[in-house]
Design a protein around this motif. Structure first.
Motif, PDB file in Angstrom:
ATOM      1  N   GLU A   1     -36.217 -38.440 -70.530  1.00 29.44           N
ATOM      2  CA  GLU A   1     -35.212 -38.894 -69.606  1.00 29.44           C
ATOM      3  C   GLU A   1     -34.031 -38.905 -70.349  1.00 29.44           C
ATOM      4  OE1 GLU A   1     -36.468 -42.890 -68.966  1.00 29.44           O
ATOM      5  OE2 GLU A   1     -38.227 -42.316 -67.319  1.00 29.44           O
ATOM      6  N   ARG A   2     -33.883 -38.866 -71.622  1.00 26.83           N
ATOM      7  CA  ARG A   2     -32.646 -39.073 -72.290  1.00 26.83           C
ATOM      8  C   ARG A   2     -32.087 -37.318 -72.373  1.00 26.83           C
ATOM      9  NH1 ARG A   2     -34.692 -43.163 -75.836  1.00 26.83           N
ATOM     10  NH2 ARG A   2     -35.560 -41.797 -77.171  1.00 26.83           N
ATOM     11  N   GLY A   3     -33.122 -36.593 -72.593  1.00 28.25           N
ATOM     12  CA  GLY A   3     -32.847 -35.236 -72.689  1.00 28.25           C
ATOM     13  C   GLY A   3     -32.391 -34.741 -71.457  1.00 28.25           C
ATOM     14  N   ARG A   4     -32.891 -34.917 -70.210  1.00 26.79           N
ATOM     15  CA  ARG A   4     -32.450 -34.593 -68.941  1.00 26.79           C
ATOM     16  C   ARG A   4     -31.066 -35.224 -68.566  1.00 26.79           C
ATOM     17  NH1 ARG A   4     -33.629 -31.285 -63.984  1.00 26.79           N
ATOM     18  NH2 ARG A   4     -31.729 -31.893 -63.024  1.00 26.79           N
TER      19      ARG A   4
ATOM     20  N   CYS B   1     -34.044 -36.747 -78.106  1.00 25.09           N
ATOM     21  CA  CYS B   1     -34.873 -36.278 -77.087  1.00 25.09           C
ATOM     22  C   CYS B   1     -36.029 -35.847 -77.713  1.00 25.09           C
ATOM     23  CB  CYS B   1     -34.305 -35.346 -76.021  1.00 25.09           C
ATOM     24  SG  CYS B   1     -33.694 -33.739 -77.194  1.00 25.09           S
ATOM     25  N   GLY B   2     -36.528 -36.139 -78.842  1.00 27.85           N
ATOM     26  CA  GLY B   2     -37.774 -35.533 -79.485  1.00 27.85           C
ATOM     27  C   GLY B   2     -37.654 -35.430 -80.940  1.00 27.85           C
ATOM     28  N   TYR B   3     -38.362 -34.827 -81.831  1.00 31.91           N
ATOM     29  CA  TYR B   3     -38.399 -34.608 -83.170  1.00 31.91           C
ATOM     30  C   TYR B   3     -38.096 -33.022 -83.645  1.00 31.91           C
ATOM     31  CZ  TYR B   3     -40.548 -39.448 -82.317  1.00 31.91           C
ATOM     32  OH  TYR B   3     -41.114 -40.530 -81.988  1.00 31.91           O
TER      33      TYR B   3
ATOM     34  N   PRO C   1     -40.058 -34.412 -73.946  1.00 32.00           N
ATOM     35  CA  PRO C   1     -39.860 -34.503 -75.343  1.00 32.00           C
ATOM     36  C   PRO C   1     -39.874 -33.028 -76.126  1.00 32.00           C
ATOM     37  CG  PRO C   1     -41.671 -35.691 -74.883  1.00 32.00           C
ATOM     38  CD  PRO C   1     -41.247 -35.214 -73.519  1.00 32.00           C
ATOM     39  N   VAL C   2     -39.134 -32.853 -76.877  1.00 30.72           N
ATOM     40  CA  VAL C   2     -38.944 -31.765 -77.735  1.00 30.72           C
ATOM     41  C   VAL C   2     -39.661 -31.935 -79.015  1.00 30.72           C
ATOM     42  CG1 VAL C   2     -37.457 -29.861 -78.763  1.00 30.72           C
ATOM     43  CG2 VAL C   2     -37.066 -30.908 -76.447  1.00 30.72           C
ATOM     44  N   LEU C   3     -40.359 -31.003 -79.322  1.00 34.64           N
ATOM     45  CA  LEU C   3     -41.122 -31.142 -80.709  1.00 34.64           C
ATOM     46  C   LEU C   3     -40.706 -29.646 -81.481  1.00 34.64           C
ATOM     47  CD1 LEU C   3     -44.564 -32.237 -79.928  1.00 34.64           C
ATOM     48  CD2 LEU C   3     -43.044 -33.453 -81.631  1.00 34.64           C
ATOM     49  N   ASN C   4     -39.491 -29.781 -82.231  1.00 31.13           N
ATOM     50  CA  ASN C   4     -38.845 -28.470 -82.845  1.00 31.13           C
ATOM     51  C   ASN C   4     -39.363 -28.354 -84.174  1.00 31.13           C
ATOM     52  OD1 ASN C   4     -36.845 -26.613 -83.147  1.00 31.13           O
ATOM     53  ND2 ASN C   4     -35.531 -28.268 -84.168  1.00 31.13           N
ATOM     54  N   ILE C   5     -39.783 -27.049 -84.257  1.00 31.36           N
ATOM     55  CA  ILE C   5     -40.016 -26.660 -85.788  1.00 31.36           C
ATOM     56  C   ILE C   5     -39.039 -25.749 -86.251  1.00 31.36           C
ATOM     57  CG2 ILE C   5     -41.786 -25.478 -87.205  1.00 31.36           C
ATOM     58  CD1 ILE C   5     -42.987 -26.850 -83.962  1.00 31.36           C
ATOM     59  N   GLY C   6     -38.268 -26.108 -87.021  1.00 31.66           N
ATOM     60  CA  GLY C   6     -37.024 -25.477 -87.603  1.00 31.66           C
ATOM     61  C   GLY C   6     -36.318 -26.544 -88.353  1.00 31.66           C
ATOM     62  N   SER C   7     -34.849 -25.922 -88.696  1.00 32.80           N
ATOM     63  CA  SER C   7     -34.054 -26.722 -89.723  1.00 32.80           C
ATOM     64  C   SER C   7     -33.597 -27.969 -88.830  1.00 32.80           C
ATOM     65  CB  SER C   7     -32.672 -25.811 -89.789  1.00 32.80           C
ATOM     66  OG  SER C   7     -31.918 -26.691 -90.730  1.00 32.80           O
ATOM     67  N   GLN C   8     -33.488 -29.026 -89.794  1.00 31.41           N
ATOM     68  CA  GLN C   8     -32.959 -30.274 -89.286  1.00 31.41           C
ATOM     69  C   GLN C   8     -31.463 -30.036 -88.792  1.00 31.41           C
ATOM     70  OE1 GLN C   8     -34.614 -33.163 -88.874  1.00 31.41           O
ATOM     71  NE2 GLN C   8     -36.424 -32.584 -89.924  1.00 31.41           N
ATOM     72  N   ASN C   9     -30.814 -29.137 -89.397  1.00 30.60           N
ATOM     73  CA  ASN C   9     -29.352 -28.831 -89.210  1.00 30.60           C
ATOM     74  C   ASN C   9     -29.028 -27.770 -88.322  1.00 30.60           C
ATOM     75  OD1 ASN C   9     -28.532 -31.490 -90.767  1.00 30.60           O
ATOM     76  ND2 ASN C   9     -29.063 -30.019 -92.679  1.00 30.60           N
ATOM     77  N   GLY C  10     -29.991 -27.059 -87.994  1.00 28.59           N
ATOM     78  CA  GLY C  10     -30.045 -25.895 -87.176  1.00 28.59           C
ATOM     79  C   GLY C  10     -29.451 -26.238 -85.724  1.00 28.59           C
ATOM     80  N   GLU C  11     -29.134 -25.239 -84.650  1.00 30.37           N
ATOM     81  CA  GLU C  11     -28.439 -25.573 -83.518  1.00 30.37           C
ATOM     82  C   GLU C  11     -29.427 -26.517 -82.774  1.00 30.37           C
ATOM     83  OE1 GLU C  11     -25.703 -24.912 -80.197  1.00 30.37           O
ATOM     84  OE2 GLU C  11     -25.605 -24.324 -82.565  1.00 30.37           O
ATOM     85  N   VAL C  12     -30.873 -26.255 -82.426  1.00 30.44           N
ATOM     86  CA  VAL C  12     -31.811 -27.027 -81.771  1.00 30.44           C
ATOM     87  C   VAL C  12     -31.703 -28.409 -82.560  1.00 30.44           C
ATOM     88  CG1 VAL C  12     -34.181 -27.373 -80.992  1.00 30.44           C
ATOM     89  CG2 VAL C  12     -32.752 -25.021 -80.540  1.00 30.44           C
TER      90      VAL C  12
END
Length: 211
Positions: free
Chosen positions: A182-185, A151-153, A131-142
């Motif tokens: 698993e969803r990410g893969r 696949c994460g938050y 799972p991904v823990l992304n620190i960034g814009s909700q509307n950014g690419e990631v």
């Protein structure tokens, strides 16, 4: 961007030899893997690490190097953070093992660089089925991909308490964390694996080629 899904494959944590080599045990490992560069937003991550410093079942693993690694290491020593581990860049042939040694991965980007840079580590994390823990814009690419794939938050920079709650939620509900991976893969196999991406480039170049 893409990753090589034939090289980076999901490996169950109990079969990952780096977990044994690095004495990770049964801890829930939150990793940052790759370049710790100028473009990456570490303030939110470090504040979350501080808030979780007493959770002995959670470990933060930083693999790699870069302009901000010294800052992160110095900060952790000053704060006397015990549940943190630093490792150098791993040889390429160990990349699959190093990515799957973690139970989740941090991806981060400074807000002012959204739209200019995409953290390529995102694709390797998907390939590793973590799972991904992304620190960034909700509307950014990631952020957009994370929301679409489930696949994460994604957490806005500065929201360390929210990031902390999400890490605790993954650590306390590991089966759901596995399902996110698993969803990410599954999505990676269809859209971001190397042959798929190279074919997309081939078709794009063919469409504009002068015959």
């Amino acid at each position: 961007n893409w990753s090589d899904g034939s090289f980076i494959k999901p490996v169950p944590r109990e079969e990952n030899h780096l977990r044994r080599e690095w004495s990770l045990g049964d801890k829930f490992v939150v990793a940052y893997s790759g370049n710790m560069g100028r473009a990456h937003e570490f303030e939110t991550i470090l504040e979350a690490v501080s808030l979780l410093k007493d959770r002995t079942d959670i470990l933060f693993l930083f693999i790699g190097d870069g302009k901000q690694r010294e800052l992160v290491e110095t900060w952790s020593k000053q704060k006397n953070i015990r549940n943190i581990l630093f490792k150098p860049y791993q040889p390429y042939e160990r990349l699959g093992q190093s990515l799957t040694a973690a139970d989740s991965h941090l991806v981060c980007l400074k807000q002012e660089l959204e739209g200019l840079i995409v953290p390529s580590k995102f694709y390797g994390v998907l390939a590793a089925a973590r799972p991904v823990l992304n620190i960034g814009s909700q509307n950014g690419e990631v952020g957009s991909w994370v929301r679409r794939i489930e696949c994460g938050y994604t957490v806005n920079p500065g929201r360390a308490e929210e990031l902390t709650r999400l890490i605790i939620g993954l650590a306390d509900h590991r089966e759901e964390a596995s399902r996110m991976g698993e969803r990410g893969r599954a999505y990676f196999d269809q859209h971001f694996d190397r042959p798929v991406a190279l074919n997309a480039w081939h078709e794009a170049l063919k469409a504009v080629a002068i015959v």
